[in-house]
Scaffold this active site. Structure first.
Site, PDB file in Angstrom:
ATOM      1  N   ASP A 192      26.404  63.101  34.949  1.00  0.00           N
ATOM      2  CA  ASP A 192      26.757  64.516  34.844  1.00  0.00           C
ATOM      3  C   ASP A 192      26.333  65.147  36.165  1.00  0.00           C
ATOM      4  OD1 ASP A 192      27.763  66.769  33.379  1.00  0.00           O
ATOM      5  OD2 ASP A 192      25.735  67.434  32.983  1.00  0.00           O
TER       6      ASP A 192
ATOM      7  N   GLY B 140      32.948  74.344  43.008  1.00  0.00           N
ATOM      8  CA  GLY B 140      32.296  73.049  43.152  1.00  0.00           C
ATOM      9  C   GLY B 140      33.022  72.139  44.129  1.00  0.00           C
ATOM     10  N   PHE B 141      32.356  71.007  44.443  1.00  0.00           N
ATOM     11  CA  PHE B 141      32.983  70.016  45.315  1.00  0.00           C
ATOM     12  C   PHE B 141      32.477  68.605  44.987  1.00  0.00           C
ATOM     13  CE2 PHE B 141      29.468  72.172  47.417  1.00  0.00           C
ATOM     14  CZ  PHE B 141      28.619  71.135  47.766  1.00  0.00           C
ATOM     15  N   GLY B 142      32.002  68.440  43.740  1.00  0.00           N
ATOM     16  CA  GLY B 142      31.566  67.124  43.281  1.00  0.00           C
ATOM     17  C   GLY B 142      32.726  66.333  42.716  1.00  0.00           C
TER      18      GLY B 142
ATOM     19  N   LYS C  16      23.031  64.277  24.776  1.00  0.00           N
ATOM     20  CA  LYS C  16      22.921  64.738  26.160  1.00  0.00           C
ATOM     21  C   LYS C  16      21.506  64.508  26.638  1.00  0.00           C
ATOM     22  CE  LYS C  16      25.602  66.652  29.308  1.00  0.00           C
ATOM     23  NZ  LYS C  16      26.982  66.214  29.594  1.00  0.00           N
TER      24      LYS C  16
END
Length: 448
Positions: free
Chosen positions: A166, A238-240, A126
């Site tokens: 991400d 969320g809205f991604g 990551k």
């Protein structure tokens, strides 16, 4: 709890002070692995857990760049290459103001198990930066990405470490990063990053994959429990890309997405999302404003409530899709009070341990992110395969492979998570299923 597991946990606490997210994740995972460790004493003899919780490599670096006003800005960059026992490191890059070593380490540790669950030969890693893309111009984001890659490129490669996107890193950022990598490496190789554009090595369905895969997993989970997704009311944070993909697939499968949320509040959608609303989510993300209120301004019949989360809306299924620890114990209590009967983490560690324990105690269906959101990295793995083979699968082919992988992950969770009373502990099942493959590979490759 075995003395060995307790000793490993204590060492993690001593060595990682000031990194509560990482300590908390390691402790929760290791405790769930006790049945597997009891059946394999050879893992303790080889100190598999002691090695598993220590990253193979951590790379911290300075990122200096120039903003539109000509002022020099300095951020921190991170890449944690956690475990490569079953393949090259694989995991996203996160650009968000709260990023620091502890968050990157806990995400990288989770990535080991998630990647193993896909059945693909990819290890765990990551990375990211405390750079916040919100409010930045395209030029500023490009210059930051180029400065970030200027340091990172020495440490990645198609057979070494393959980053992806991400939070805060979408197709635009991947494009800037990949362009800089190719300039520095003086070679055209699209396989060093995933989440690329379709015209230059990307996979069809990659932006939707995490959300699509999550709904496939939930569909299998509900089917086994004798429930249906069709007609269920779903609240999403969320809205991604992740929330967008989840909303799109949930609607296709007959569910009703009745709430989405952002840092500023929640939008209630009584009649459920339609195609136009789902498409508008991408406009919200592209605006770089990180607010959801404009959704209610655009669509009649919807309501925006400032300061509230998606979990304040009465729903059947809760899908955290934004970031870690976004659903806490109080949120879980509110959901349970409102009759929610299923929660699946689509974001990495979207629920706090208190929330998870509350759901498990109440006996509702709950599944962890490492299983539910594995569709994203699975499709990244498929993208890597396409790049190496110099082929391109159709959307239908990618979707079929994604569906198969998510069904296989669900089966593995059931195999290792089924309790004596028939109840499926998806948390334990996912942890053990992901662990077994990595542990055996570490054992067979010796002490490294």
């Amino acid at each position: 709890m075995s003395a060995y597991i307790e000793s490993v946990i204590e060492n993690v606490k001593k060595r990682n002070q000031g990194e509560p997210e990482f300590i908390q994740t390691v402790e929760e995972v290791l405790r769930s692995l006790e049945p597997a460790m009891a059946q394999h004493p050879e893992y303790e003899d080889a100190d598999i857990l002691g090695r598993l919780v220590e990253p193979e490599r951590q790379i911290f670096f300075r990122v200096a760049w120039v903003d539109d006003a000509g002022k020099v800005q300095v951020n921190r960059g991170f890449r944690v290459q956690f475990n490569s026992a079953i393949g090259p490191y694989k995991g996203g890059l996160r650009f968000q103001a709260n990023v620091y070593s502890g968050i990157i380490k806990f995400l990288g540790f989770e990535q080991i198990f998630k990647n193993s669950l896909t059945g693909l030969p990819i290890g765990g890693g990551k990375g990211g930066s405390d750079f916040d893309p919100a409010g930045k111009s395209d030029g500023e984001i490009m210059r930051f990405c180029q400065a970030f890659m200027l340091e990172l490129w020495h440490n990645i490669g198609v057979d070494t470490d393959v980053p992806a996107g991400d939070v805060g890193v979408g197709g635009r950022e991947i494009g800037f990063l990949n362009g800089m990598y190719q300039k520095l490496a003086r070679k055209y190789h699209t396989g060093v990053l995933t989440g690329k554009g379709e015209t230059w090595g990307g996979s069809i369905l990659r932006p939707e994959a995490t959300g699509f895969g999550a709904l496939y997993f939930v569909q299998h989970m509900l089917h086994l429990a004798g429930k249906k997704l069709e007609g269920a009311k779903i609240a999403i944070s969320g809205f991604g890309n992740v929330a967008w993909g989840a909303s799109k697939k949930a609607t296709e499968l007959g569910a009703k997405v009745i709430a989405i949320s952002g840092p500023d509040g929640v939008v209630t959608i009584p009649n459920g999302m339609n195609e136009e609303m789902i498409d508008y989510m991408l406009e919200l993300r592209a605006s770089n404003r990180n607010i959801v209120a404009p959704f209610a301004e655009k669509f009649a019949g919807t309501t925006f409530t400032p300061g509230k989360k998606a979990w304040s809306v009465k729903c059947d299924i809760a899908l955290p899709c934004a970031f870690q620890n976004e659903l806490n114990g109080d949120d879980a209590a509110e959901l349970l009070k409102n009759g929610t009967w299923c929660c699946a983490e689509v974001s990495n560690m979207g629920c706090t341990p208190e929330a998870i324990h509350a759901f498990q105690k109440a006996g509702i269906l709950f599944a962890p992110g490492k299983a539910v959101n594995a569709g994203g990295v699975a499709t990244s793995g498929l993208e890597m395969t396409q790049n190496c083979m110099h082929i391109s699968w159709s959307g239908k082919e990618v979707d079929e492979k994604l569906h198969f992988i998510m069904a296989s992950i669900h089966d593995a969770c059931v195999k290792f998570g089924k309790q004596k009373d028939g109840h499926i502990d998806y948390v334990k099942g996912a942890n053990i299923a992901g662990f077994m493959k990595v542990a055996q590979a570490m054992l067979e490759q010796g002490v490294l």
